[in-house]
Motif scaffolding. Sequence first.
Motif, PDB file in Angstrom:
ATOM      1  N   THR A 165       5.751  -8.051 -10.701  1.00 54.19           N
ATOM      2  CA  THR A 165       6.487  -9.002 -11.937  1.00 54.19           C
ATOM      3  C   THR A 165       7.687 -10.035 -11.767  1.00 54.19           C
ATOM      4  O   THR A 165       7.566 -10.564 -12.614  1.00 54.19           O
ATOM      5  N   SER A 166       8.367  -9.011 -10.601  1.00 52.72           N
ATOM      6  CA  SER A 166       9.966  -9.291 -10.908  1.00 52.72           C
ATOM      7  C   SER A 166       9.569 -11.075 -10.123  1.00 52.72           C
ATOM      8  O   SER A 166       9.410 -10.522  -8.375  1.00 52.72           O
ATOM      9  N   ARG A 167      10.199 -11.816 -10.617  1.00 53.56           N
ATOM     10  CA  ARG A 167      10.328 -13.342  -8.916  1.00 53.56           C
ATOM     11  C   ARG A 167      11.017 -12.925  -8.448  1.00 53.56           C
ATOM     12  O   ARG A 167      11.294 -13.394  -7.234  1.00 53.56           O
TER      13      ARG A 167
ATOM     14  N   ALA B  95      15.836  -0.404  -1.837  1.00 51.27           N
ATOM     15  CA  ALA B  95      14.823  -0.947  -0.577  1.00 51.27           C
ATOM     16  C   ALA B  95      13.812   0.613  -1.488  1.00 51.27           C
ATOM     17  O   ALA B  95      14.472   1.955  -1.684  1.00 51.27           O
ATOM     18  N   PHE B  96      12.477   1.033  -1.031  1.00 52.53           N
ATOM     19  CA  PHE B  96      11.772   2.165  -1.254  1.00 52.53           C
ATOM     20  C   PHE B  96      11.336   2.649  -0.125  1.00 52.53           C
ATOM     21  O   PHE B  96      10.877   2.858   0.643  1.00 52.53           O
ATOM     22  N   LEU B  97      12.397   4.016   0.314  1.00 55.61           N
ATOM     23  CA  LEU B  97      12.448   4.707   1.113  1.00 55.61           C
ATOM     24  C   LEU B  97      10.511   5.582   1.491  1.00 55.61           C
ATOM     25  O   LEU B  97      10.432   5.418   2.225  1.00 55.61           O
ATOM     26  N   ASP B  98      11.279   6.314   0.486  1.00 52.63           N
ATOM     27  CA  ASP B  98      10.006   7.549   0.019  1.00 52.63           C
ATOM     28  C   ASP B  98       8.227   6.897   0.634  1.00 52.63           C
ATOM     29  O   ASP B  98       8.032   8.487   1.254  1.00 52.63           O
ATOM     30  N   GLN B  99       8.409   5.880   0.520  1.00 53.81           N
ATOM     31  CA  GLN B  99       7.239   5.543   0.969  1.00 53.81           C
ATOM     32  C   GLN B  99       6.985   4.491   2.504  1.00 53.81           C
ATOM     33  O   GLN B  99       5.983   4.818   3.037  1.00 53.81           O
ATOM     34  N   ARG B 100       8.300   5.337   3.411  1.00 58.30           N
ATOM     35  CA  ARG B 100       7.946   4.361   4.643  1.00 58.30           C
ATOM     36  C   ARG B 100       6.774   5.230   5.168  1.00 58.30           C
ATOM     37  O   ARG B 100       6.275   4.815   6.047  1.00 58.30           O
TER      38      ARG B 100
ATOM     39  N   ASP C 253       1.444  -9.615 -14.113  1.00 59.05           N
ATOM     40  CA  ASP C 253       1.399  -8.115 -14.407  1.00 59.05           C
ATOM     41  C   ASP C 253      -0.066  -7.351 -13.912  1.00 59.05           C
ATOM     42  O   ASP C 253      -1.104  -7.960 -13.569  1.00 59.05           O
ATOM     43  N   ALA C 254       0.413  -6.699 -13.203  1.00 60.06           N
ATOM     44  CA  ALA C 254      -0.866  -5.695 -12.182  1.00 60.06           C
ATOM     45  C   ALA C 254      -2.326  -5.760 -13.330  1.00 60.06           C
ATOM     46  O   ALA C 254      -3.466  -5.682 -12.513  1.00 60.06           O
ATOM     47  N   PHE C 255      -1.632  -5.436 -14.502  1.00 62.11           N
ATOM     48  CA  PHE C 255      -2.974  -4.646 -14.823  1.00 62.11           C
ATOM     49  C   PHE C 255      -4.079  -6.522 -15.420  1.00 62.11           C
ATOM     50  O   PHE C 255      -5.123  -5.708 -15.005  1.00 62.11           O
TER      51      PHE C 255
ATOM     52  N   SER D 149       6.990  -4.805   0.918  1.00 62.85           N
ATOM     53  CA  SER D 149       7.080  -3.597   1.788  1.00 62.85           C
ATOM     54  C   SER D 149       5.379  -3.212   2.286  1.00 62.85           C
ATOM     55  O   SER D 149       4.905  -3.157   3.495  1.00 62.85           O
ATOM     56  N   PHE D 150       4.326  -1.990   1.665  1.00 65.13           N
ATOM     57  CA  PHE D 150       3.290  -2.877   1.996  1.00 65.13           C
ATOM     58  C   PHE D 150       3.065  -3.560   2.162  1.00 65.13           C
ATOM     59  O   PHE D 150       1.648  -4.055   3.994  1.00 65.13           O
ATOM     60  N   ALA D 151       2.873  -4.915   1.864  1.00 64.68           N
ATOM     61  CA  ALA D 151       2.187  -6.355   2.003  1.00 64.68           C
ATOM     62  C   ALA D 151       2.465  -6.276   3.714  1.00 64.68           C
ATOM     63  O   ALA D 151       1.129  -6.876   4.605  1.00 64.68           O
TER      64      ALA D 151
ATOM     65  N   PHE E 285       1.895  -3.895  -7.435  1.00 59.76           N
ATOM     66  CA  PHE E 285       3.231  -2.966  -7.194  1.00 59.76           C
ATOM     67  C   PHE E 285       4.407  -3.612  -6.331  1.00 59.76           C
ATOM     68  O   PHE E 285       4.539  -2.934  -5.945  1.00 59.76           O
ATOM     69  N   SER E 286       4.102  -5.013  -5.634  1.00 58.47           N
ATOM     70  CA  SER E 286       4.685  -5.270  -4.213  1.00 58.47           C
ATOM     71  C   SER E 286       6.237  -4.650  -4.174  1.00 58.47           C
ATOM     72  O   SER E 286       6.062  -4.511  -3.003  1.00 58.47           O
ATOM     73  N   TYR E 287       6.612  -5.414  -5.195  1.00 57.93           N
ATOM     74  CA  TYR E 287       8.222  -5.103  -4.802  1.00 57.93           C
ATOM     75  C   TYR E 287       8.587  -6.246  -3.660  1.00 57.93           C
ATOM     76  O   TYR E 287       7.716  -7.415  -4.079  1.00 57.93           O
ATOM     77  N   HIS E 288       9.294  -5.555  -2.837  1.00 57.30           N
ATOM     78  CA  HIS E 288       9.369  -6.767  -2.244  1.00 57.30           C
ATOM     79  C   HIS E 288       9.004  -7.056  -0.771  1.00 57.30           C
ATOM     80  O   HIS E 288       9.509  -7.156   0.523  1.00 57.30           O
TER      81      HIS E 288
HETATM   82  N1  SAH Z   1       4.965  -0.692  -3.575  1.00 56.80           N
HETATM   83  C1  SAH Z   1       7.218  -0.951  -3.553  1.00 56.80           C
HETATM   84  C2  SAH Z   1       7.420  -0.348  -4.728  1.00 56.80           C
HETATM   85  C3  SAH Z   1       7.242  -0.458  -6.167  1.00 56.80           C
HETATM   86  S1  SAH Z   1       8.259  -0.482  -6.911  1.00 56.80           S
HETATM   87  C4  SAH Z   1       7.287  -0.347  -2.016  1.00 56.80           C
HETATM   88  O1  SAH Z   1       6.995  -0.096  -1.070  1.00 56.80           O
HETATM   89  O2  SAH Z   1       8.836  -1.295  -1.778  1.00 56.80           O
HETATM   90  C5  SAH Z   1       7.298  -0.583  -8.726  1.00 56.80           C
HETATM   91  C6  SAH Z   1       7.452  -2.182  -8.535  1.00 56.80           C
HETATM   92  O3  SAH Z   1       6.249  -2.575  -9.924  1.00 56.80           O
HETATM   93  C7  SAH Z   1       8.546  -2.832  -8.456  1.00 56.80           C
HETATM   94  O4  SAH Z   1       8.560  -3.660  -8.236  1.00 56.80           O
HETATM   95  C8  SAH Z   1       8.487  -3.849 -10.161  1.00 56.80           C
HETATM   96  O5  SAH Z   1       8.994  -5.156  -9.957  1.00 56.80           O
HETATM   97  C9  SAH Z   1       7.104  -3.764 -10.367  1.00 56.80           C
HETATM   98  N2  SAH Z   1       6.619  -4.418 -11.724  1.00 56.80           N
HETATM   99  C10 SAH Z   1       6.640  -3.308 -12.431  1.00 56.80           C
HETATM  100  N3  SAH Z   1       5.647  -3.139 -13.701  1.00 56.80           N
HETATM  101  C11 SAH Z   1       5.056  -4.547 -13.331  1.00 56.80           C
HETATM  102  C12 SAH Z   1       3.405  -4.907 -14.303  1.00 56.80           C
HETATM  103  N4  SAH Z   1       3.054  -4.416 -14.905  1.00 56.80           N
HETATM  104  N5  SAH Z   1       2.350  -5.246 -13.112  1.00 56.80           N
HETATM  105  C13 SAH Z   1       3.378  -5.953 -11.444  1.00 56.80           C
HETATM  106  N6  SAH Z   1       4.537  -5.120 -11.226  1.00 56.80           N
HETATM  107  C14 SAH Z   1       5.200  -4.903 -11.953  1.00 56.80           C
END
Ligand code: SAH
Length: 387
Positions: free
Chosen positions: A243-245, A198-203, A269-271, A226-228, A221-224
């Motif tokens: 982007t990661s299923r 996990a991304f503990l550094d953003q806690r 893709d976030a962009f 955590s912010f959401a 860039f939500s990953y699993h």
């Molecule tokens: N916010 C998260 C950590 C994000 S890590 C937390 O607090 O836990 C970065 C994430 O960006 C990864 O999950 C990766 O799958 C995603 N990612 C990478 N490139 C991307 C893109 N172009 N568009 C959307 N997501 C992307």
Amino acid sequence: MDAARVSARGALRWQGGHPWIFRSDLVTRPDGPAGVVAVHDVRNQALGWALWSPTSEISLRLLDRDPTARIDAAWFHERIRRALDRRTPLAGPTNAYRLIHGEGDGLPSLVCDRYDRWLVVQLLSAGLEQWRGAIVDSLQSLASPEGILARNDAAVREREGLPRTTELLAGDVPREIEVREEDVRYLAAPWTGQKTGAFLDQRENRLRVAHVARGRALDCFSYHGSFALHLARRADHVTAVDTSRDALERARANAALNAGSPIDFVEADAFEYLRSAERAGTRFDTIVVDPPAFAKNRGAIGNALRGYHEVNLRAMRLLSPGGLMFTASCSYHLTKPRFLEMLEGAASDSGRRIALRELSGQPLDHPEILSIPETGYLKGALLEAMD
Ligand code: SAH
């Protein structure tokens, strides 16, 4: 083993508080294998003790400046105990945090994260590998975990001449561990997840954002999730984009563990998502932008800056009047001043009047030593659209 001898420049680096000696500053290479070596300067004055990595560009990592110190299992035990003591205040609000932050805790190349009753470690140098048994014994006696996993699959191990593996060092460690981050629960994936699970550094940044979230929220860039998950406690509706299923699948499971407003998970893709939202005239009251490290090395900084500029500019344009945005960069190569400059540029190109409300960095369990820039990499800013 003979002592290592280091150049005047290398010795100066140590005096300046930085623990690394590069190969180019090694005047006499130790003749033995990776492990602990005594270190002398060119006049044979003893400078202390270091971890020795024969194949790495980072040849020596300072352990102790005291030439009379004895580097043994008890020495490691004491350093680990001090690192764990430093985390005591965290143990109430959360059960997922970093116990040992390498050089930041005086334990070069050692990382240890706690996920509830389990530990995940990373041994990131050849010299440190020799102390694996002692480190595991200390962690067992100081933290009494039910299992210890080594996520030794990090790429830097190759430069140390070490294999990349994920292996169990003690007990057993589940594939998923449910942890608590103040009011939020989430599943960490220690065997396969990013970093150690996990991304503990953003806690602390997540908790901060949770307090100011409102209205319609977007987590890029939500990953699993955590912010959401934190946003969903105050905002009316959350959209989480990644982007990661696999990550989004765990994000859905995480949402099911928590009460809160509905979260839409979007695999995109976030962009592209930001561009199409702008075209559609969509606005958000709260936005989080937490991209992966765009600059993996110094050479990649130009492209990385363009990426950060673009994603921030797009997000700024989507803010409703008075909307808040938390944005971060975890690229070590993007320094604090350049992060700010990038935001200034993005704000001015966005056509919006954007205020900087707060700057943030790493949480307490990721100590950033000012004389060791490599211990700090995470920068964050809370922004507000003023009209
Ligand atoms: N916010 C998260 C950590 C994000 S890590 C937390 O607090 O836990 C970065 C994430 O960006 C990864 O999950 C990766 O799958 C995603 N990612 C990478 N490139 C991307 C893109 N172009 N568009 C959307 N997501 C992307």
